[in-house]
Write a protein that holds these residues in place. Structure first.
Motif, PDB file in Angstrom:
ATOM      1  N   ALA A 374      -6.276  -3.622   4.165  1.00  0.00           N
ATOM      2  CA  ALA A 374      -7.801  -3.106   4.047  1.00  0.00           C
ATOM      3  C   ALA A 374      -7.509  -2.266   2.575  1.00  0.00           C
ATOM      4  N   PHE A 375      -8.741  -1.729   2.205  1.00  0.00           N
ATOM      5  CA  PHE A 375      -8.812  -0.817   1.207  1.00  0.00           C
ATOM      6  C   PHE A 375      -9.339   0.562   1.503  1.00  0.00           C
ATOM      7  N   GLY A 376      -8.374   1.711   1.385  1.00  0.00           N
ATOM      8  CA  GLY A 376      -8.659   2.920   2.085  1.00  0.00           C
ATOM      9  C   GLY A 376      -7.383   3.798   1.404  1.00  0.00           C
ATOM     10  N   GLU A 377      -7.817   5.199   1.767  1.00  0.00           N
ATOM     11  CA  GLU A 377      -6.593   6.169   1.228  1.00  0.00           C
ATOM     12  C   GLU A 377      -5.322   5.972   2.005  1.00  0.00           C
ATOM     13  N   SER A 378      -5.412   5.763   3.295  1.00  0.00           N
ATOM     14  CA  SER A 378      -4.258   5.720   4.020  1.00  0.00           C
ATOM     15  C   SER A 378      -3.411   4.459   3.629  1.00  0.00           C
ATOM     16  N   THR A 379      -4.114   3.381   3.519  1.00  0.00           N
ATOM     17  CA  THR A 379      -3.369   2.162   3.105  1.00  0.00           C
ATOM     18  C   THR A 379      -2.785   2.246   1.682  1.00  0.00           C
ATOM     19  N   ALA A 380      -3.488   2.788   0.895  1.00  0.00           N
ATOM     20  CA  ALA A 380      -3.002   2.945  -0.570  1.00  0.00           C
ATOM     21  C   ALA A 380      -1.765   3.669  -0.590  1.00  0.00           C
ATOM     22  N   LYS A 381      -1.724   4.852   0.200  1.00  0.00           N
ATOM     23  CA  LYS A 381      -0.728   5.699   0.371  1.00  0.00           C
ATOM     24  C   LYS A 381       0.633   5.037   0.988  1.00  0.00           C
ATOM     25  N   ALA A 382       0.168   4.113   2.030  1.00  0.00           N
ATOM     26  CA  ALA A 382       1.338   3.429   2.652  1.00  0.00           C
ATOM     27  C   ALA A 382       2.175   2.404   1.979  1.00  0.00           C
ATOM     28  N   THR A 383       1.343   1.859   0.967  1.00  0.00           N
ATOM     29  CA  THR A 383       2.083   0.826  -0.121  1.00  0.00           C
ATOM     30  C   THR A 383       3.202   1.772  -0.820  1.00  0.00           C
ATOM     31  N   GLY A 384       3.173   2.933  -0.928  1.00  0.00           N
ATOM     32  CA  GLY A 384       4.221   3.569  -1.964  1.00  0.00           C
ATOM     33  C   GLY A 384       4.035   3.536  -3.196  1.00  0.00           C
ATOM     34  N   TRP A 385       2.866   3.016  -3.813  1.00  0.00           N
ATOM     35  CA  TRP A 385       2.907   2.736  -5.157  1.00  0.00           C
ATOM     36  C   TRP A 385       1.932   3.708  -5.739  1.00  0.00           C
ATOM     37  N   MET A 386       2.258   4.749  -6.558  1.00  0.00           N
ATOM     38  CA  MET A 386       1.515   5.915  -7.015  1.00  0.00           C
ATOM     39  C   MET A 386       1.842   5.847  -8.581  1.00  0.00           C
ATOM     40  N   VAL A 387       0.630   5.904  -9.152  1.00  0.00           N
ATOM     41  CA  VAL A 387       0.570   6.075 -10.753  1.00  0.00           C
ATOM     42  C   VAL A 387       0.008   7.348 -11.021  1.00  0.00           C
ATOM     43  N   GLU A 388       1.123   7.921 -11.680  1.00  0.00           N
ATOM     44  CA  GLU A 388       0.820   9.402 -11.957  1.00  0.00           C
ATOM     45  C   GLU A 388      -0.375   9.502 -13.092  1.00  0.00           C
ATOM     46  N   ASP A 389      -0.188   8.640 -14.234  1.00  0.00           N
ATOM     47  CA  ASP A 389      -1.247   8.803 -15.083  1.00  0.00           C
ATOM     48  C   ASP A 389      -2.129   7.465 -15.092  1.00  0.00           C
ATOM     49  N   ALA A 390      -3.221   7.777 -14.576  1.00  0.00           N
ATOM     50  CA  ALA A 390      -4.181   6.664 -14.136  1.00  0.00           C
ATOM     51  C   ALA A 390      -4.495   5.929 -15.638  1.00  0.00           C
ATOM     52  N   HIS A 391      -4.484   6.529 -16.821  1.00  0.00           N
ATOM     53  CA  HIS A 391      -5.048   6.003 -17.999  1.00  0.00           C
ATOM     54  C   HIS A 391      -4.106   5.047 -18.565  1.00  0.00           C
ATOM     55  N   GLU A 392      -2.826   4.836 -17.719  1.00  0.00           N
ATOM     56  CA  GLU A 392      -2.211   3.493 -18.048  1.00  0.00           C
ATOM     57  C   GLU A 392      -2.472   2.337 -17.424  1.00  0.00           C
ATOM     58  N   ILE A 393      -3.234   2.377 -16.358  1.00  0.00           N
ATOM     59  CA  ILE A 393      -3.610   1.198 -15.485  1.00  0.00           C
ATOM     60  C   ILE A 393      -4.261  -0.060 -16.404  1.00  0.00           C
ATOM     61  N   LEU A 394      -5.331   0.662 -17.136  1.00  0.00           N
ATOM     62  CA  LEU A 394      -6.391  -0.513 -17.734  1.00  0.00           C
ATOM     63  C   LEU A 394      -5.582  -1.286 -18.856  1.00  0.00           C
ATOM     64  N   PRO A 395      -4.793  -0.291 -19.625  1.00  0.00           N
ATOM     65  CA  PRO A 395      -3.943  -1.123 -20.781  1.00  0.00           C
ATOM     66  C   PRO A 395      -2.990  -2.244 -20.279  1.00  0.00           C
ATOM     67  N   ARG A 396      -2.391  -1.949 -19.258  1.00  0.00           N
ATOM     68  CA  ARG A 396      -1.589  -2.899 -18.792  1.00  0.00           C
ATOM     69  C   ARG A 396      -2.375  -4.240 -18.164  1.00  0.00           C
ATOM     70  N   LEU A 397      -3.621  -3.970 -17.680  1.00  0.00           N
ATOM     71  CA  LEU A 397      -4.434  -5.194 -17.385  1.00  0.00           C
ATOM     72  C   LEU A 397      -4.886  -5.940 -18.735  1.00  0.00           C
ATOM     73  N   LEU A 398      -5.217  -5.042 -19.872  1.00  0.00           N
ATOM     74  CA  LEU A 398      -5.865  -5.771 -20.836  1.00  0.00           C
ATOM     75  C   LEU A 398      -4.614  -6.434 -21.545  1.00  0.00           C
ATOM     76  N   ARG A 399      -3.640  -5.942 -21.609  1.00  0.00           N
ATOM     77  CA  ARG A 399      -2.350  -6.655 -22.279  1.00  0.00           C
ATOM     78  C   ARG A 399      -2.054  -8.119 -21.335  1.00  0.00           C
ATOM     79  N   GLY A 400      -2.547  -8.003 -20.164  1.00  0.00           N
ATOM     80  CA  GLY A 400      -2.151  -9.153 -19.458  1.00  0.00           C
ATOM     81  C   GLY A 400      -0.747  -9.047 -18.784  1.00  0.00           C
ATOM     82  N   GLU A 401      -0.271  -8.057 -18.634  1.00  0.00           N
ATOM     83  CA  GLU A 401       1.105  -7.569 -18.018  1.00  0.00           C
ATOM     84  C   GLU A 401       1.081  -8.130 -16.485  1.00  0.00           C
ATOM     85  N   THR A 402       2.188  -8.652 -16.057  1.00  0.00           N
ATOM     86  CA  THR A 402       2.316  -8.925 -14.481  1.00  0.00           C
ATOM     87  C   THR A 402       2.430  -7.669 -13.781  1.00  0.00           C
TER      88      THR A 402
END
Length: 403
Positions: A374-402
């Motif tokens: 599901a989508f929520g704070e607890s499930t997000a934390k449980a995945t262990g995936w933490m992006v310290e600099d959110a400005h890096e997310i969109l460029p990765r998507l726009l570049r089509g990176e896996t």
């Protein structure tokens, strides 16, 4: 490939006792975001870098792929960009709220969410009374307006003066939260001078008769100087659009070279036209490869400490924005990627922004699921995936990176 960013402003929160320790996002009925979470990837992202005041201006720049540490210059310039108010070197733009004051107490940061028509008359009256070649007041939307200082002798001291956002001090003593710093006296004088001018205005007399909060004072904050951003076309060789009712979000979009789309009924409040925003985004994708959809309602509910309205705003966002976008994309079978993210938390218990990392999800082509149910704070934390600099997310998507 189409890239879609869906921002539910202030959606993130903290555990709430009335919700049995769940957050509003976790308690709300969000079948579409939950489905994307199961099929996509969920994590936490820091949209507010350390040392920055948690606010939508910083968060929006981050989500759009701009590092605030490099580009941020204040909230006012973003709003000026959308309002078509040009800034020259040395100009300082302030956000100017119409607020409701009662003696020494700030009662309402939005003057009862005053209408744009009423507030325009009040701001025009202030400009006619206090404005000059070096000081101008510009009407915006509802309670959100703009003040420009065009006085090079004040630029440095205005930027060094600390100003409190009015939504942070509702119910508190004004005198304890006046601006502090070298230009404090000038700013306090303007705000105090506005009080008798606004109190006597016919618009406010009518609002008082109707038992509505009057816009009886201006509040200056969020100052900054002109801002330049590299555009999406320059960076990514693509075009896009932004859909929002909020000037600062639309202003960031304009500076990024995005087409700003106005949606009838988009109010920036609980009654905003959710479905209209989604339909405008889908139409835009026939022309552009990128769209950024922003909805303000959950943030307003957080500031008002209104748990019921926050739950409803999240559910409306899920149903009418996320659901509409997902269903249409499945029908079209287009290659696409979706990012769902709040710009910052606005906990209902605190009634203000915080800088904690926010849950986010990405879904679509090349996105591998990471086990979230599901989508929520607890499930997000449980995945262990933490992006310290959110400005890096969109460029990765726009570049089509896996991812």
């Amino acid at each position: 490939m189409k890239t879609i960013v869906l921002v539910c402003d202030g959606m993130a929160d903290e555990p709430v006792e009335q919700l049995n320790g769940r957050t509003p996002l976790e308690a709300a009925k969000t079948p579409f975001m939950d489905a994307l979470a199961r099929e996509g990837k969920v994590g936490l992202a820091r949209t507010i870098p350390p040392g920055f005041t948690p606010a939508s201006d910083v968060g929006t720049l981050c989500i759009l792929g701009y590092d605030p540490r490099q580009y941020y210059s204040g909230r006012g310039p973003l709003e000026a960009a959308n309002m078509g108010v040009p800034l020259q070197e040395g100009d300082v733009a302030f956000r100017c709220n119409l607020v409701t004051a009662d003696g020494d107490r700030l009662m309402d940061y939005s003057a009862g969410h005053i209408s744009s028509e009423e507030s325009a008359k009040l701001v025009q009256h202030i400009d006619a009374s206090l404005g000059s070649e070096r000081l101008r007041f510009y009407p915006g939307i509802q309670y959100r307006h703009l003040t420009i200082f065009r006085d090079p002798s004040l630029t440095e001291i205005l930027l060094k003066t600390a100003c409190s956002p009015p939504h942070d001090i509702m119910g508190w003593n004004i005198s304890e939260h006046w601006p502090k710093g070298p230009a404090a006296e000038e700013l306090v004088r303007l705000m105090e001078t506005s009080r008798p001018l606004l109190a006597a205005h016919e618009v406010n007399q009518v609002r008082i008769d109707l038992k509505e909060n009057p816009g009886n004072m201006i509040w200056l904050w969020g100052q900054g100087t002109q801002l330049h951003l590299p555009t999406f076309r320059e960076q990514w060789k693509l075009t896009g659009s932004v859909i929002s009712a909020v000037d600062l979000v639309k202003g960031a979009g304009r500076l990024a070279g995005l087409e700003v789309l106005d949606v009838p009924g988009a109010t920036g409040y609980y009654d905003t036209n959710y479905e209209g925003k989604a339909q405008a985004a889908l139409r835009s994708l026939k022309k552009h490869d990128f769209v950024f959809v922003h909805v303000e309602a959950a943030d307003e509910a957080g500031h008002n400490g209104d748990l019921r309205q926050k739950l409803l705003a999240i559910e409306n966002f899920d149903k009418w924005v996320v659901g509409s976008m997902r269903e249409k994309l499945d029908t079209l079978k287009e290659d696409a990627r979706i990012l769902v993210i709040p710009d910052h938390p606005t906990p209902v218990a605190k009634r203000t922004h915080t800088a904690e990392p926010v849950p986010f999800l990405i879904w679509g082509k090349g996105i591998s699921a990471n086990g979230a149910e599901a989508f929520g704070e607890s499930t997000a934390k449980a995945t262990g995936w933490m992006v310290e600099d959110a400005h890096e997310i969109l460029p990765r998507l726009l570049r089509g990176e896996t991812v």
